[in-house]
Write a protein that holds these residues in place. Sequence first.
Motif, short mmCIF file in Angstrom:
data_model
loop_
_atom_site.label_atom_id
_atom_site.label_comp_id
_atom_site.label_asym_id
_atom_site.label_seq_id
_atom_site.Cartn_x
_atom_site.Cartn_y
_atom_site.Cartn_z
N TYR A 172 -1.51 -1.36 5.04
CA TYR A 172 -1.48 -2.72 4.50
C TYR A 172 -0.05 -3.01 4.00
N PRO A 173 0.64 -3.99 4.60
CA PRO A 173 2.06 -4.17 4.33
C PRO A 173 2.46 -4.27 2.86
N TYR A 174 1.69 -5.00 2.07
CA TYR A 174 2.09 -5.11 0.67
C TYR A 174 2.11 -3.73 0.01
N PHE B 27 13.00 -1.49 -0.60
CA PHE B 27 11.64 -2.05 -0.48
C PHE B 27 11.41 -3.26 -1.36
N LYS B 28 10.57 -4.14 -0.86
CA LYS B 28 10.38 -5.43 -1.53
C LYS B 28 8.94 -5.85 -1.57
N PRO B 29 8.14 -5.28 -2.47
CA PRO B 29 6.78 -5.82 -2.58
C PRO B 29 6.89 -7.23 -3.17
N GLY B 30 6.20 -8.16 -2.62
CA GLY B 30 6.26 -9.53 -3.15
C GLY B 30 5.67 -10.47 -2.14
N SER B 31 5.63 -11.73 -2.50
CA SER B 31 5.00 -12.70 -1.61
C SER B 31 6.05 -13.34 -0.72
N GLY B 32 5.89 -13.14 0.59
CA GLY B 32 6.77 -13.79 1.55
C GLY B 32 8.18 -13.21 1.60
N LEU B 33 8.42 -12.11 0.88
CA LEU B 33 9.77 -11.54 0.90
C LEU B 33 9.99 -10.86 2.25
N ARG B 34 11.18 -11.02 2.75
CA ARG B 34 11.50 -10.43 4.04
C ARG B 34 11.48 -8.90 3.91
N PRO B 35 10.62 -8.23 4.69
CA PRO B 35 10.56 -6.78 4.56
C PRO B 35 11.81 -6.13 5.15
N PRO B 36 12.19 -4.95 4.66
CA PRO B 36 13.38 -4.29 5.20
C PRO B 36 13.21 -3.97 6.69
N ALA B 37 11.96 -3.72 7.13
CA ALA B 37 11.70 -3.55 8.56
C ALA B 37 10.37 -4.23 8.85
N LEU B 38 10.38 -5.26 9.70
CA LEU B 38 9.14 -5.95 10.05
C LEU B 38 8.54 -5.23 11.25
N GLU B 39 7.55 -4.38 10.97
CA GLU B 39 7.00 -3.54 12.04
C GLU B 39 5.65 -4.07 12.52
N GLY B 40 5.31 -3.71 13.75
CA GLY B 40 3.94 -3.91 14.24
C GLY B 40 3.56 -5.33 14.57
N LEU C 82 2.49 -0.85 1.49
CA LEU C 82 3.59 -0.07 2.06
C LEU C 82 4.88 -0.33 1.28
N GLN C 83 5.11 -1.60 0.97
CA GLN C 83 6.32 -1.93 0.21
C GLN C 83 6.25 -1.33 -1.19
N GLU C 84 5.08 -1.42 -1.79
CA GLU C 84 4.92 -0.91 -3.16
C GLU C 84 5.11 0.62 -3.19
N ARG D 7 -4.66 -11.66 2.27
CA ARG D 7 -3.42 -11.78 1.50
C ARG D 7 -2.64 -10.47 1.54
N GLY D 8 -1.34 -10.58 1.61
CA GLY D 8 -0.49 -9.40 1.54
C GLY D 8 -0.38 -8.63 2.85
N VAL D 9 -0.92 -9.20 3.93
CA VAL D 9 -0.93 -8.49 5.20
C VAL D 9 0.34 -8.80 6.01
N GLY D 10 1.08 -9.81 5.55
CA GLY D 10 2.37 -10.09 6.20
C GLY D 10 2.44 -11.35 7.03
N LYS D 11 1.60 -12.35 6.71
CA LYS D 11 1.61 -13.59 7.48
C LYS D 11 2.87 -14.40 7.22
N THR D 12 3.21 -14.54 5.95
CA THR D 12 4.37 -15.37 5.61
C THR D 12 5.65 -14.75 6.18
N ALA D 13 5.77 -13.43 6.04
CA ALA D 13 6.95 -12.75 6.56
C ALA D 13 7.07 -12.99 8.07
N LEU D 14 5.94 -12.93 8.75
CA LEU D 14 5.95 -13.14 10.21
C LEU D 14 6.26 -14.60 10.54
#
Length: 390
Positions: A269-271, A8-21, A273-275, A51-58
């Motif tokens: 909330y994605p952030y 798991f990777k809580p952080g800004s813009g970090l690629r999540p281990p699984a980009l869901e939804g 979830l990572q935490e 913020r933290g909802v997963g825009k950058t990752a997407l």
Amino acid sequence: MDPALNPFKPGSGLRPPALEGRDAEREQFDLLVARSKHRNYDRGIMLSGLRGVGKTALLNTLAEHAENQGWLTIGLEARPNEAGVSAVRAKLGNELVAGLRRFSRRHKLQKALDGLVELARGFTLGVGVGPAKVEFKLGQQAATGDLDLDLEELVEAISEVMKKRATAFGLFIDEMQDLDPDLLSALLAVQHRAAQREWPFFVIGAGLPSLPSVLADTRSYAERQFAYSTIGPLTNRDAADAIRIPVEQSGGALTPEALDILVEASGGYPYFLQEFGKAVWAVAPEAPFTEDDALFAVEEGRRALDGGFFPSRWNRATERERRYLRAIAATGETTPRSGTVAAAMGQTTTAVSDVRDSAIKKGLIWSPEHGRIGFTVPGMDDFIRRQPTE
Ligand SMILES: Nc1ncnc2c1ncn2[C@@H]1O[C@H](COP(=O)(O)OP(=O)(O)O)[C@@H](O)[C@H]1O
Ligand SMILES: [Mg+2]
């Protein structure tokens, strides 16, 4: 569990281990890319959300997909107060030079794009490069120093090359609400022109919930120019997958009860979830992770949020902004009326409008509709209520 394997990777813009939804947005974008191969062009896409909802990752995932499909892609992250046309020009121009080079190498074009690279260099400097230096004949002129004209010229020249190759030019802009107003206005104008002339040029943007109104205030046609998508929390099912899949792929497992607790506490909330995912992996002595492990992990995760995620925002606020933020939190509403907040402070709305505006500029709060105000991160109100008054 072994910390070295924690996925798991809580952080800004970090690629999540699984980009869901995010299937809807990804499919929509895949279609835009697929159609560009047939020179059939659609609108660019604007992603907005808290913020933290997963825009950058997407956004990064979309850019990567475009690049893999042969697009010329450029990424920019706007920053507040990054004023100065020359600074943003330089940034965009430099990214373009780098992007064109990458594109050339990838497609083994050798020197075929040197003319475009020269043009991008000229754009960076805001000075004429002189048509003599530019090898291909597109009838373009030297950069004029006028941002709108120069940008249009550049985009046209690039688009022409991309169109010939049945591919496209994608400009991916993160934190787009903070883009320098001159550049934003020029970009919207060029996107408009591109749509009319069937140039394969697409701006794909991500930003705070204020982004759609920032665009509409800049150009009246912006509303129709893009497909707008609100990026929100994940459904319970997607949120569960966002934790379960990485856990299982790394050799762990969770009981259904444990998973429910983590999903529930995250609010999807994605952030978070990572935490919480990171925490449950850290605290569980063995697989499968139990209900107790999950409860303990939520406590740990909240401590981690209170130690970084929330304070990093709180600490950016001035004394006056904090008083205003406290007043919002004290209403107990998610999006109270600004009038209610001002009244709770014993003030008129006008008297506190400057502090409201400065907190909005800093991205601490936003206005979901006229006359209402809310925090840009979920749980911020609880955090503020827990802070001792200074
Ligand atoms: N769809 C998703 N599923 C699971 N985790 C995600 C998803 N999108 C983002 N994340 C994770 O959430 C956190 C915040 O993502 P980020 O893209 O930085 O959000 P934003 O740009 O909206 O502030 C990161 O740790 C990221 O890995
Ligand atoms: Mg982001």
